[in-house]
Scaffold this motif. Sequence first.
Motif, short mmCIF file in Angstrom:
data_model
loop_
_atom_site.label_atom_id
_atom_site.label_comp_id
_atom_site.label_asym_id
_atom_site.label_seq_id
_atom_site.Cartn_x
_atom_site.Cartn_y
_atom_site.Cartn_z
N LEU A 168 24.31 33.47 31.23
CA LEU A 168 24.71 33.03 30.28
C LEU A 168 24.64 31.22 30.44
CD1 LEU A 168 26.87 35.30 28.38
CD2 LEU A 168 24.18 35.24 27.64
N ALA A 169 25.30 31.12 31.56
CA ALA A 169 26.00 30.03 31.61
C ALA A 169 24.40 29.05 32.07
CB ALA A 169 26.55 29.95 33.20
N ARG A 170 23.69 29.91 32.58
CA ARG A 170 22.24 29.14 33.48
C ARG A 170 21.33 28.38 32.15
NH1 ARG A 170 20.72 32.55 39.08
NH2 ARG A 170 22.52 31.54 40.39
N SER A 171 21.92 29.10 31.03
CA SER A 171 21.43 29.43 29.78
C SER A 171 21.50 27.66 29.10
CB SER A 171 20.30 30.44 28.58
OG SER A 171 21.95 30.89 28.43
N GLY A 172 23.02 27.72 29.44
CA GLY A 172 24.10 27.30 28.41
C GLY A 172 25.14 27.85 27.98
N SER A 173 24.93 28.68 27.58
CA SER A 173 25.16 30.26 26.26
C SER A 173 26.89 29.86 26.75
CB SER A 173 24.88 31.24 26.49
OG SER A 173 23.82 30.93 25.58
N LEU A 174 27.65 30.73 27.92
CA LEU A 174 28.41 30.32 28.50
C LEU A 174 29.08 28.91 29.25
CD1 LEU A 174 30.30 33.37 30.03
CD2 LEU A 174 30.23 30.73 30.97
N ARG A 175 30.07 28.76 28.97
CA ARG A 175 30.95 27.72 29.90
C ARG A 175 32.33 27.69 29.75
NH1 ARG A 175 31.74 23.39 25.99
NH2 ARG A 175 31.52 21.60 27.74
N VAL A 176 32.82 27.77 31.43
CA VAL A 176 33.92 28.39 31.75
C VAL A 176 34.19 27.53 33.05
CG1 VAL A 176 34.38 30.60 30.97
CG2 VAL A 176 32.99 29.77 33.12
N ARG A 177 35.64 26.82 33.03
CA ARG A 177 35.86 25.96 34.15
C ARG A 177 36.39 26.83 34.84
NH1 ARG A 177 41.58 22.77 31.76
NH2 ARG A 177 39.87 22.67 29.97
N ARG A 178 37.24 27.97 34.93
CA ARG A 178 36.86 28.58 36.34
C ARG A 178 36.91 30.28 35.71
NH1 ARG A 178 42.77 31.34 37.42
NH2 ARG A 178 42.96 31.39 34.73
N ILE A 179 36.70 31.21 36.94
CA ILE A 179 36.48 32.32 36.53
C ILE A 179 37.85 33.01 37.34
CG2 ILE A 179 34.28 34.10 37.42
CD1 ILE A 179 32.59 32.00 37.29
N GLN A 180 38.27 34.15 37.28
CA GLN A 180 39.48 35.04 37.46
C GLN A 180 38.88 36.55 37.16
OE1 GLN A 180 42.43 33.42 37.69
NE2 GLN A 180 42.78 35.59 38.78
N LEU A 181 39.23 36.18 38.92
CA LEU A 181 38.35 38.61 39.21
C LEU A 181 39.79 38.95 39.04
CD1 LEU A 181 36.89 37.86 42.84
CD2 LEU A 181 35.44 38.51 40.10
N HIS A 182 39.70 39.34 38.91
CA HIS A 182 41.38 41.28 38.73
C HIS A 182 41.79 40.84 40.01
CE1 HIS A 182 43.86 44.30 38.14
NE2 HIS A 182 43.49 44.65 36.99
N PRO A 183 42.82 40.83 40.00
CA PRO A 183 43.36 40.78 41.43
C PRO A 183 43.34 42.10 42.90
CG PRO A 183 45.71 40.19 39.91
CD PRO A 183 44.14 40.57 39.07
#
Length: 284
Positions: A168-183
């Motif tokens: 999604l990000a590579r197609s421009g459909s998802l834009r986020v500044r940060r990715i938060q994995l579960h602890p």
Amino acid sequence: GIIGKIYLAARASLKYFFQFGSLKGALAYGSSFLSVRLWRVKALSEALSGHSLDGTLVLPWEGQPEQKALCEAFSRRGSQVFGFVHSGAGNSSTYLARSGETLYPSKLFVPGDAVLPSLLRVGWKEKELGVFQSARLGTLDWPAARGTLFLPYDRKSTRKFLIRARELARSGSLRVRRIQLHPVHAHDEALLELAGQIPLDPEANDLWIAGFSSIVLEALESGHSVYQLADPLDGQLDPDHYPTVEIRVVADSVFKLSLPPEKQGSLISRTAPTIIDCLNHRIQ
């Protein structure tokens, strides 16, 4: 003895779920401290059989087998059993469904009235349900959460959602500044590598949740829309369980969730009594 262990486990977990007040005659139990890996349900039932169990059992209800064993042991001795839903759930077809009497709390408290009709359809009676003011679910810290993709606890699901987010990000459909994995996955090199393949956008503001998390409810109640990565078998918000939430399909496995202003408070009540008030009122 086993009763002492349950009580000590409860005191530790209750500090996490709510501020513990004076609740005479109550025995509370934190499910995260007892699991089938430690005590088999049969052994737990046998161990409880030698005790009078004349107190009140209070459970952060998750429908776990050992919780049902505790419910049955207390109920058969005429003791009161209460449960409260300490977190959110994507639907009511899993641990919230009820079938039978002694294996379940006599009263279940939920954090918002939106889910009550759904619970009535999966075996609960109106007199067995109540709404309480959750001390765990709160107001979302929007400045810290905006532009973030939150990943779930389950590792297999996390990997699947990271791959989908990358697409999604590579197609421009998802834009986020940060990715938060579960602890629990904070040091998982394979997942960190996958997360590192998702291009970030420092200007992104949308909130993305993969699977289901209580953050969904907190964000909606705070007046913010949520983009959810999910599927029917992995966290997808059930419109029958949350009828007050507006759900729009954006793309394959992508949904936009929003809560109309007039429905505020239906997911997380701020006017209902606290769990302590609920229990003190019912325990005579």
